[in-house]
Scaffold this motif. Structure first.
Motif, PDB file in Angstrom:
ATOM      1  N   VAL A 849     -94.548 -70.921  31.294  1.00  0.00           N
ATOM      2  CA  VAL A 849     -93.141 -70.580  31.184  1.00  0.00           C
ATOM      3  C   VAL A 849     -93.026 -69.192  30.560  1.00  0.00           C
ATOM      4  O   VAL A 849     -93.785 -68.841  29.652  1.00  0.00           O
ATOM      5  N   ARG A 850     -92.117 -68.387  31.096  1.00  0.00           N
ATOM      6  CA  ARG A 850     -91.884 -67.044  30.578  1.00  0.00           C
ATOM      7  C   ARG A 850     -90.393 -66.859  30.331  1.00  0.00           C
ATOM      8  O   ARG A 850     -89.560 -67.205  31.179  1.00  0.00           O
ATOM      9  N   TRP A 851     -90.071 -66.292  29.173  1.00  0.00           N
ATOM     10  CA  TRP A 851     -88.679 -65.984  28.856  1.00  0.00           C
ATOM     11  C   TRP A 851     -88.576 -64.508  28.523  1.00  0.00           C
ATOM     12  O   TRP A 851     -89.409 -63.957  27.792  1.00  0.00           O
ATOM     13  N   SER A 852     -87.561 -63.871  29.073  1.00  0.00           N
ATOM     14  CA  SER A 852     -87.316 -62.457  28.814  1.00  0.00           C
ATOM     15  C   SER A 852     -85.885 -62.269  28.351  1.00  0.00           C
ATOM     16  O   SER A 852     -84.951 -62.815  28.946  1.00  0.00           O
ATOM     17  N   GLY A 853     -85.712 -61.504  27.279  1.00  0.00           N
ATOM     18  CA  GLY A 853     -84.377 -61.139  26.859  1.00  0.00           C
ATOM     19  C   GLY A 853     -83.782 -60.108  27.795  1.00  0.00           C
ATOM     20  O   GLY A 853     -84.474 -59.527  28.630  1.00  0.00           O
ATOM     21  N   ASP A 854     -82.483 -59.891  27.680  1.00  0.00           N
ATOM     22  CA  ASP A 854     -81.854 -58.898  28.543  1.00  0.00           C
ATOM     23  C   ASP A 854     -82.240 -57.484  28.101  1.00  0.00           C
ATOM     24  O   ASP A 854     -82.633 -57.252  26.965  1.00  0.00           O
ATOM     25  N   TYR A 855     -82.098 -56.542  29.008  1.00  0.00           N
ATOM     26  CA  TYR A 855     -82.407 -55.141  28.684  1.00  0.00           C
ATOM     27  C   TYR A 855     -81.733 -54.240  29.706  1.00  0.00           C
ATOM     28  O   TYR A 855     -81.274 -54.688  30.763  1.00  0.00           O
ATOM     29  N   GLU A 865     -77.781 -53.342  33.606  1.00  0.00           N
ATOM     30  CA  GLU A 865     -78.364 -54.368  32.732  1.00  0.00           C
ATOM     31  C   GLU A 865     -79.105 -55.413  33.545  1.00  0.00           C
ATOM     32  O   GLU A 865     -78.641 -55.872  34.592  1.00  0.00           O
ATOM     33  N   VAL A 866     -80.280 -55.786  33.039  1.00  0.00           N
ATOM     34  CA  VAL A 866     -81.046 -56.903  33.590  1.00  0.00           C
ATOM     35  C   VAL A 866     -80.804 -58.110  32.689  1.00  0.00           C
ATOM     36  O   VAL A 866     -81.180 -58.089  31.514  1.00  0.00           O
ATOM     37  N   PRO A 867     -80.171 -59.146  33.199  1.00  0.00           N
ATOM     38  CA  PRO A 867     -79.874 -60.305  32.345  1.00  0.00           C
ATOM     39  C   PRO A 867     -81.137 -61.053  31.913  1.00  0.00           C
ATOM     40  O   PRO A 867     -82.194 -60.949  32.538  1.00  0.00           O
ATOM     41  N   SER A 868     -81.004 -61.816  30.855  1.00  0.00           N
ATOM     42  CA  SER A 868     -82.093 -62.658  30.380  1.00  0.00           C
ATOM     43  C   SER A 868     -82.456 -63.689  31.446  1.00  0.00           C
ATOM     44  O   SER A 868     -81.600 -64.137  32.213  1.00  0.00           O
TER      45      SER A 868
END
Length: 921
Positions: A849-855, A865-868
């Motif tokens: 599983v991978r989680w990325s915050g927005d940036y 913006e790239v959403p989370s």
């Protein structure tokens, strides 16, 4: 004759008595076979490898008893004494932890990952087999600290520590020592044209600056992919995968990937291998119609609408200026002209991306190698050749359809355990690659010129307003009238225009990208450790690289033939252990010289100390430098894009770019750097002038410096610890950048010198040329971050891995208001995996599983913006030892929401697959 027969019989008996055949098997703690394990005779240069079922045969000439050792990557070595030829030999290897693995890239010499002087990640055969991703390259995104930006189904860009784009010229990828970067497009080809996963021995990744040992562009990090040696890994292996990709826009589509590897040791001195793989699928559809200029407004609501994945609508005009021309021609009346709005731009109607590409994704890869050991020792001569062809979507300043893109590499290498000398050539042919944006623009122009279209639009708008229609209705009516006769996708007229535009390499009228650029490279290294081991481990090395740019004058300024330029580098490293081998000091320095720039030194120093009674903890600290040379496009581009030109700033390129203006004035690219105003100030000046105010103080002289290499100084500290079933790896870094490479838009007057009255008048009358110039930002740019990784055995023998990455840039936009750093990484991201190699007999699984915050994503193509997002992958595998086969079923982004990692790319859906692998060592 009887005497001869007796002698022969005696010799046979002697030989038979002198040679003993040892048969055995290598297994793990679960009694599962370990294929490809190395078997060696203690004290002798004699060895073999196990087959798929873990069996081996070793012939020895020494008298029994003898000691043989079994070893395999990811396991602790084990030895056993053989006292009889009939003895049942079973070598059991216990799984080792990742910190005990041997890595090469951190110091260009074998060392335990635990003692590496800098951060390093490793992805080996075990990880490849267990990855839930559809292939090994996709599996790299589960490594801690790694960013993977997905451009399309078959093209992904790997990066670490921020400042990434899809070209990603700050990160280097090497396959068996060969740089697989496209020398003209300046992006690493990744696994579009890379390695067959059956032939991957291991992958090592160094995050951060690595120029001290690896030269230019090893700036953010470097990825090493190493293939299997046919002397060690023989036999025929194959895989086949089939599945579906699922996306809301594209629907469900088939996915196929097959590959084969064949390797054989023909004699003690000669071995060879060949690899082939083919992948085909349907790419993710990019269908965003979001308004780039005025977010939230649709085409019907915004006359100057510019859709994200819509091409051709980038062309716009000021209605008032168009009206002035129409009035002068008598096409509209003064009354109609007076109705025109001030500073109202309108854009042409564009084509959706899906109208301009078929979204077919394909990759064909073939490679082979001949290995010679003429002296039957570690001295080896290798010829390797790689051929690849692919089709995919690539995003840079525009979106490109890479169609029949062909890339080849040929390498000759001589090496042993202490040195190597290698030379290789990389050559590309862009095939039928074309630019999607210019395809849309020039299909429009092939149907109707910009002047005609905007003239019709403004005349119809004015007529509608004169008849009492609202401004909104007038825009609708004007567009309907201007669009009459437009080429409609799917019609013969459209297809003819499409074929003509995409086969034309002149971007003023076409969109084809032509390139037959080459890269030639030689490097060498010698490790004196076997001579100086009582003092220190000392290495010296160097490299030479030459670029041969050949676009036939279509986007480089190579109008009169190919452009050649070269780079040279030398380096040395010394490594010393002290205090009972607990303290490890490493120092290195490299000097590089490009024929276009002054020479550059890249030093590195690191210190590591092993703590604890059991030597199970390690502290490390390093300071290292890196540099990045401007790309081939930064240096020699000379591309007209209609509204201006992009001109590289190599000293000799400034005069290579020559153009003639409409008024007959001849100028070169030099004026962009020596006689120019900033484009923003020119726009403001002209806007005021249209309102009747002439304020020359607004004009800001640009005259940017020509580009020079970018530099970074990186400070890193780290801590590793082995607590038995728990492994810990923690690192932190701070990067300080100098001369950050950037671009600036300028306008150059074609009369006078920027700052004088003649030049100001030239700007006022529109007698100027627009440029995008490559230079260096004077802003202070820094970044910092930390990475925490944990590996543990839980619930018995289940594998749990987790990591957290923090990344932040330190940049004040006020230092350089128009400059984008393209940091392009989330401040926070986390990853985890959970699985078991042998949950029960022959069955294993793994999940990730991978989680990325927005940036915020910044690039020349789009900013936004790239959403989370959160992505879940899983695979289940079942081994059939009797058939030497592994069955695997898995999926990526299982049941998840579609997401994207860069603005302008397609939303990523789900991929589900079923695969089988036969005889994979």
């Amino acid at each position: 004759m009887k005497k001869i027969a007796f002698i022969v019989t005696l010799l046979v008996c002697v030989i038979s008595n002198a040679q003993t055949t040892i048969n055995g098997r290598v297994v793990d703690d679960f009694n599962q076979p370990i294929p490809g394990a190395n078997i060696s005779l203690k004290g002798e240069a004699i060895g073999t490898v196990t087959d798929f079922d873990g069996f081996f045969t070793l012939k020895v000439t020494k008298e029994l008893p003898v000691t043989i050792t079994g070893s395999s990557i990811g396991f602790e070595s084990s030895s056993i004494e053989v006292t009889s030829a009939t003895q049942e030999v079973v070598i059991v290897l216990t799984e080792g932890n990742v910190l005990d693995l041997i890595v090469i890239s951190a110091s260009r010499a074998p060392e335990r990952l635990f003692e590496s002087p800098v951060s390093i990640e490793r992805f080996g055969v075990k990880e490849i087999k267990n990855t839930p991703s559809v292939d090994f390259y996709d599996g790299l995104e589960n490594l801690k600290g790694v960013d993977v930006n997905t451009n399309s189904l078959t093209f992904k860009s790997i990066n670490t520590r921020g400042f990434a784009s899809f070209t990603n010229t700050r990160f280097v990828q090497l396959i068996d020592g060969m740089d697989n970067t496209s020398p003209s497009l300046n992006f690493a080809l990744g696994n579009l044209i890379g390695m067959n996963e059956l032939d991957v021995e291991n992958v090592e990744l160094l995050p951060g600056a690595s120029s001290a040992l690896y030269g230019a562009n090893a700036f953010n990090g470097i990825l090493f992919m190493t293939s299997k040696n046919p002397f060690d890994k023989q036999g025929i292996s194959a895989y086949a995968k089939a599945g579906i990709t699922s996306q809301e826009a594209a629907g469900n589509n088939g996915y196929y990937d097959v590959g084969v590897r064949a390797a054989h040791k023909f004699a003690d001195f000669f071995a060879a291998k060949v690899n082939f793989s083919y992948m085909n699928g349907t790419d993710w559809f990019a269908t965003s119609t979001d308004n780039v200029l005025n977010p939230g407004l649709s085409r019907s609501e915004d006359p100057v609408y510019d859709g994200l994945n819509v091409y051709g609508d980038e062309v716009r005009a000021d209605m008032e200026r168009v009206g002035q021309n129409l009035l002068a021609q008598g096409a509209i009346t003064q009354e109609q002209f007076d109705l025109l709005p001030e500073q109202q731009f309108v854009s042409r109607t564009g084509y959706n991306e899906s109208d301009l590409t078929d979204y077919n994704a394909e990759s064909i890869k073939f490679d082979g190698a001949l290995h010679f050991k003429p002296f039957n020792n570690d001295f080896e001569i290798i010829y390797a050749g790689k051929l690849g062809k692919g089709q995919t979507i690539f995003q840079d300043s525009n979106r490109f359809s890479l169609k029949d893109f062909f890339f080849q590499q040929h390498k000759l290498e001589v090496k042993n355990d202490n040195f190597f000398v290698r030379g290789y050539i990389s050559a590309e042919d862009a095939g039928d690659t074309y630019d999607l944006r210019f395809t849309g623009i020039n299909i429009n122009r092939r149907w109707k010129s910009d002047n005609q279209w905007f003239g019709e639009y403004v005349a119809n708008w004015a007529a509608a307003r004169q008849l009492g229609q609202t401004e909104e209705d007038a825009h609708t009516f004007a567009r309907q009238q201007a669009q009459i006769g437009r080429f409609v996708p799917g019609t013969p007229e459209f297809e003819t225009a499409f074929d003509e535009v995409t086969s034309n390499p002149d971007f003023l009228t076409g969109s084809r990208f032509k390139s037959k650029t080459q890269l030639r490279h030689v490097d060498a290294n010698y490790n004196f450790g076997h001579i100086t081991n009582n003092f220190a481990d000392i290495q010296v090395g160097g490299s030479f690289r030459e670029y041969v740019l050949n676009s036939e004058g279509t986007f480089y300024t190579d109008f009169d033939g190919a452009i050649n330029y070269s780079e040279l580098g030398i380096y040395s490293q010394i490594q010393k252990k002290l205090l009972d081998d607990r303290l490890k000091l490493t120092g290195s320095v490299r000097y590089d010289k490009s024929q276009l720039f002054d020479g550059n030194f890249s030093p590195r120093f690191s210190i590591g100390y092993t703590l604890g009674k059991n030597r199970n903890r390690n502290l490390r600290a390093s300071i290292q430098t890196g540099f990045r040379n401007p790309t081939t496009q930064d240096l020699y581009l000379g591309l007209d894009i209609g509204e201006g030109a992009i001109v590289g700033s190599a000293p000799d390129n400034l005069d290579r770019y020559v153009r003639t203006a409409n008024n007959g004035t001849t100028y070169t690219g030099r004026i962009a750097y020596e006689n120019s105003y900033t484009a923003n100030s020119v726009r403001a000046f002209l806007d005021l002038a249209r309102e009747g105010t002439i304020d020359t103080s607004i004009l800001d002289i640009a005259n940017p410096d020509i580009v020079k290499p970018e530099k970074v100084t990186a400070i890193e500290i780290g801590y590793r610890a082995d607590f038995g079933k728990l492994l810990l790896d923690l690192s932190g870094y701070y990067n300080m950048y100098q001369d950050f490479i950037s671009t600036i838009d300028v306008a150059s007057p074609l009369e006078g010198q920027a700052g004088d009255a003649l030049a100001e008048g030239s700007i006022l009358t529109g007698n100027f040329a627009g440029f995008q110039a490559t230079t260096n930002s004077e802003a202070d740019i820094n970044s910092y971050g930390a990475v925490l990784g944990i590996s543990a055995k839980v619930f018995g023998d289940f594998d749990l891995n987790a990591s957290y990455t923090y990344a932040k840039q330190d940049f004040d936009q006020n230092d350089d208001p128009g400059f984008r750093t393209n940091f392009n990484t989330p401040e926070h991201k986390a990853k985890a995996s959970f699985g078991h190699d042998n949950l029960f007999r022959n069955f294993g699984f793994n999940t990730a599983v991978r989680w990325s915050g927005d940036y915020v994503w910044e690039s020349a193509f789009a900013v936004g913006e790239v959403p989370s997002f959160t992505v879940f992958d899983a695979q289940f595998n079942y081994r059939i030892p009797s058939l030497k086969t592994t069955l695997k079923i898995g999926g990526s982004n299982i049941g998840g929401s579609e997401y994207f990692t860069a603005v302008g790319t397609a939303p990523i859906g789900s991929l589900y697959y079923f695969g089988l692998t036969i005889n994979n060592f």
